[in-house]
Motif scaffolding. Structure first.
Motif, PDB file in Angstrom:
ATOM      1  N   VAL A  22       0.821  -1.393   0.177  1.00  0.00           N
ATOM      2  CA  VAL A  22      -0.089  -0.210   0.020  1.00  0.00           C
ATOM      3  C   VAL A  22       0.833   1.219   0.021  1.00  0.00           C
ATOM      4  O   VAL A  22       2.095   1.204   0.117  1.00  0.00           O
ATOM      5  N   LYS A  40      -0.834   1.056   7.619  1.00  0.00           N
ATOM      6  CA  LYS A  40       0.196  -0.018   7.693  1.00  0.00           C
ATOM      7  C   LYS A  40       1.502   0.685   7.392  1.00  0.00           C
ATOM      8  O   LYS A  40       2.300   0.328   8.103  1.00  0.00           O
ATOM      9  N   ASP A  70      -2.767  -8.322   3.958  1.00  0.00           N
ATOM     10  CA  ASP A  70      -4.004  -8.531   4.051  1.00  0.00           C
ATOM     11  C   ASP A  70      -4.428  -9.962   4.436  1.00  0.00           C
ATOM     12  O   ASP A  70      -4.234 -10.847   3.634  1.00  0.00           O
ATOM     13  N   LYS A 112      -5.990 -12.648   2.207  1.00  0.00           N
ATOM     14  CA  LYS A 112      -5.180 -13.228   0.970  1.00  0.00           C
ATOM     15  C   LYS A 112      -4.500 -14.753   1.362  1.00  0.00           C
ATOM     16  O   LYS A 112      -3.841 -15.113   0.759  1.00  0.00           O
ATOM     17  N   ARG A 159     -13.466  -6.604  -8.402  1.00  0.00           N
ATOM     18  CA  ARG A 159     -12.158  -7.251  -7.992  1.00  0.00           C
ATOM     19  C   ARG A 159     -12.068  -7.574  -6.376  1.00  0.00           C
ATOM     20  O   ARG A 159     -12.854  -6.624  -5.740  1.00  0.00           O
ATOM     21  N   GLN A 161      -9.861  -9.379  -2.928  1.00  0.00           N
ATOM     22  CA  GLN A 161      -8.646  -9.731  -2.293  1.00  0.00           C
ATOM     23  C   GLN A 161      -8.511 -11.193  -2.540  1.00  0.00           C
ATOM     24  O   GLN A 161      -7.292 -11.611  -2.446  1.00  0.00           O
ATOM     25  N   PHE A 208      -3.133  -6.184  -5.626  1.00  0.00           N
ATOM     26  CA  PHE A 208      -3.508  -4.791  -5.265  1.00  0.00           C
ATOM     27  C   PHE A 208      -2.762  -4.021  -6.190  1.00  0.00           C
ATOM     28  O   PHE A 208      -3.341  -2.812  -6.788  1.00  0.00           O
ATOM     29  N   ASN A 231     -12.700  -1.778  -0.935  1.00  0.00           N
ATOM     30  CA  ASN A 231     -11.649  -1.498  -0.076  1.00  0.00           C
ATOM     31  C   ASN A 231     -11.768  -0.309   0.943  1.00  0.00           C
ATOM     32  O   ASN A 231     -13.027   0.048   1.068  1.00  0.00           O
ATOM     33  N   ASN A 234      -7.291   2.944   1.569  1.00  0.00           N
ATOM     34  CA  ASN A 234      -6.719   2.371   0.149  1.00  0.00           C
ATOM     35  C   ASN A 234      -7.382   3.200  -1.078  1.00  0.00           C
ATOM     36  O   ASN A 234      -6.620   3.123  -2.051  1.00  0.00           O
ATOM     37  N   TYR A 292      -4.676  -6.973   8.862  1.00  0.00           N
ATOM     38  CA  TYR A 292      -3.240  -7.438   8.563  1.00  0.00           C
ATOM     39  C   TYR A 292      -2.544  -8.141   9.762  1.00  0.00           C
ATOM     40  O   TYR A 292      -3.394  -7.923  10.776  1.00  0.00           O
TER      41      TYR A 292
HETATM   42  C1  LMR Z   1      -6.054  -4.983  -1.312  1.00  0.00           C
HETATM   43  O1  LMR Z   1      -5.479  -5.931  -2.014  1.00  0.00           O
HETATM   44  O2  LMR Z   1      -6.858  -4.346  -1.708  1.00  0.00           O
HETATM   45  C2  LMR Z   1      -5.791  -4.669   0.085  1.00  0.00           C
HETATM   46  O3  LMR Z   1      -5.492  -5.809   0.735  1.00  0.00           O
HETATM   47  C3  LMR Z   1      -4.243  -3.987   0.141  1.00  0.00           C
HETATM   48  C4  LMR Z   1      -3.855  -4.028   1.590  1.00  0.00           C
HETATM   49  O4  LMR Z   1      -2.608  -4.412   1.772  1.00  0.00           O
HETATM   50  O5  LMR Z   1      -4.585  -3.099   2.437  1.00  0.00           O
END
Ligand code: LMR
Length: 342
Positions: A47, A53, A103, A106, A182, A184, A205, A222, A226, A249
């Protein structure tokens, strides 16, 4: 199928790299008695700088460098400038990077319990999510990457997610019909969009702005920070304030790196992570509020605020997802999350 590609490839590359051995640590420190080890630690994330973060990572860096009198250098690589969603985990496994803060949604390919931030309307705010991840079940899930040689250290929140798209204002489940979003990644997010009559695709991302701009997908979900910091509002027309799922996270590190530190070094690094955790947790809400104000000021998207009745309609539509995933995620995990959300 497509929707599973990112998750699957994360998992497979990690397995391959773990099997290939992991002697490529970028750290130079050898344990030398009681002295703080000299080393360079890399922290990679995807990000922008004005996000919870990155602010947490900066606080961690400042603390560690100061307290170690410069013996430990912390290099932070934001904006997928070192590794992106596709390769940061496998590079952590092979110790090419010592800290990542991905995140959690994921990691559902490694453990479906990482779907918790995607459970619709489970947590209303950061405090509830923090309570879950700091609790027994949350800690167990964060520890579940042990088999890859990865330690889960501490949860850092970002916040609730909201939906943007460039087709139409969304204020009811029917408005999702036929659009493609889209995500994550992960089975629960996929099920959410399917329940709303929409399609979904997981895209890294770092590629999202272009994907939205080129119409690969019509929308995405999101946090405000972000959306604002990556200027997704430039390529989207509508934003619905939903707070239905979350971005949360955790700081993950490489087990061999973690165990290579002597006590004096580890004490400083651990305290640095605590410092980063405190800042990320303190700043998340206000950074997201400021981001919403900036999005409003820029005036590029029409902002749709839902009434309590409209939110209830979404909640009811998405409720069956809980039954669908109970076996996979676990009734005990649901119970712990609901307890944290009280
Ligand atoms: C995203 O992929 O949209 C978010 O998870 C990115 C992030 O690390 O905040």
């Amino acid at each position: 199928m497509k929707k599973h590609i990112l998750t699957l490839s994360l998992l497979m590359s990690a397995v391959v790299l773990a099997a290939c051995g992991d002697d490529e640590a970028t750290t130079s420190g050898e344990s030398n008695g009681d002295d703080v080890q000299e080393m360079t630690i890399k922290f990679s994330h995807v990000v922008a700088e004005n996000t919870p973060k990155h602010q947490g990572a900066l606080a961690m860096k400042e603390y560690i460098e100061k307290e170690s009198d410069g013996a430990i250098e912390v290099e932070i690589y934001p904006n997928s400038s070192l590794f992106g969603d596709q390769d940061e985990y496998q590079n952590l496994v092979s110790n090419n990077v010592q800290f990542i803060a991905p995140d959690l949604s994921k990691f559902v390919g490694n453990n479906p319990q990482f779907n918790v931030p995607s459970l619709p309307f489970m947590f209303d705010n950061d405090e509830e999510a923090i309570k879950f991840w700091d609790g027994e079940k949350g800690q167990e899930i964060l520890g579940s990457l042990e088999g890859d040689g990865v330690v889960g250290l501490s949860m850092w929140p970002n916040g609730g997610k909201h939906v943007t798209n460039n087709e139409r204002p969304i204020d009811s489940p029917d408005d999702f019909e036929g659009l493609k979003f889209r995500t994550q990644g992960g089975q629960v997010l996929e099920a959410i969009y399917a329940a709303l009559g929409a399609g979904s695709e997981s895209i890294p991302f770092g590629e999202l702005y272009t994907a939205l701009d080129q119409g690969v997908v019509e929308g995405q979900e999101n946090t405000f920070s972000n959306i604002e910091s990556k200027k997704f509002d430039e390529v989207q027309k509508y934003m619905t304030v939903m707070n239905h799922t979350r971005v949360d996270y955790a700081i993950f590190t490489n087990t061999k790196f973690w165990e290579s530190m002597n006590d004096a070094t580890k004490e400083i690094v651990e305290a640095g992570i605590d410092e980063g955790t405190e800042v990320a947790r303190e700043e998340a809400k206000s950074l997201n509020e400021k981001a919403l104000e900036l999005i409003r000021e820029r005036g590029q998207v029409e902002i749709i605020e839902l009434t309590p009745e409209q939110i209830e309609e979404f909640r009811t539509t998405l409720e069956p997802i809980y039954d669908e995933f109970e076996d996979e995620i676990g009734a005990d995990v649901y119970e712990a999350a609901r307890e944290a959300a009280k």
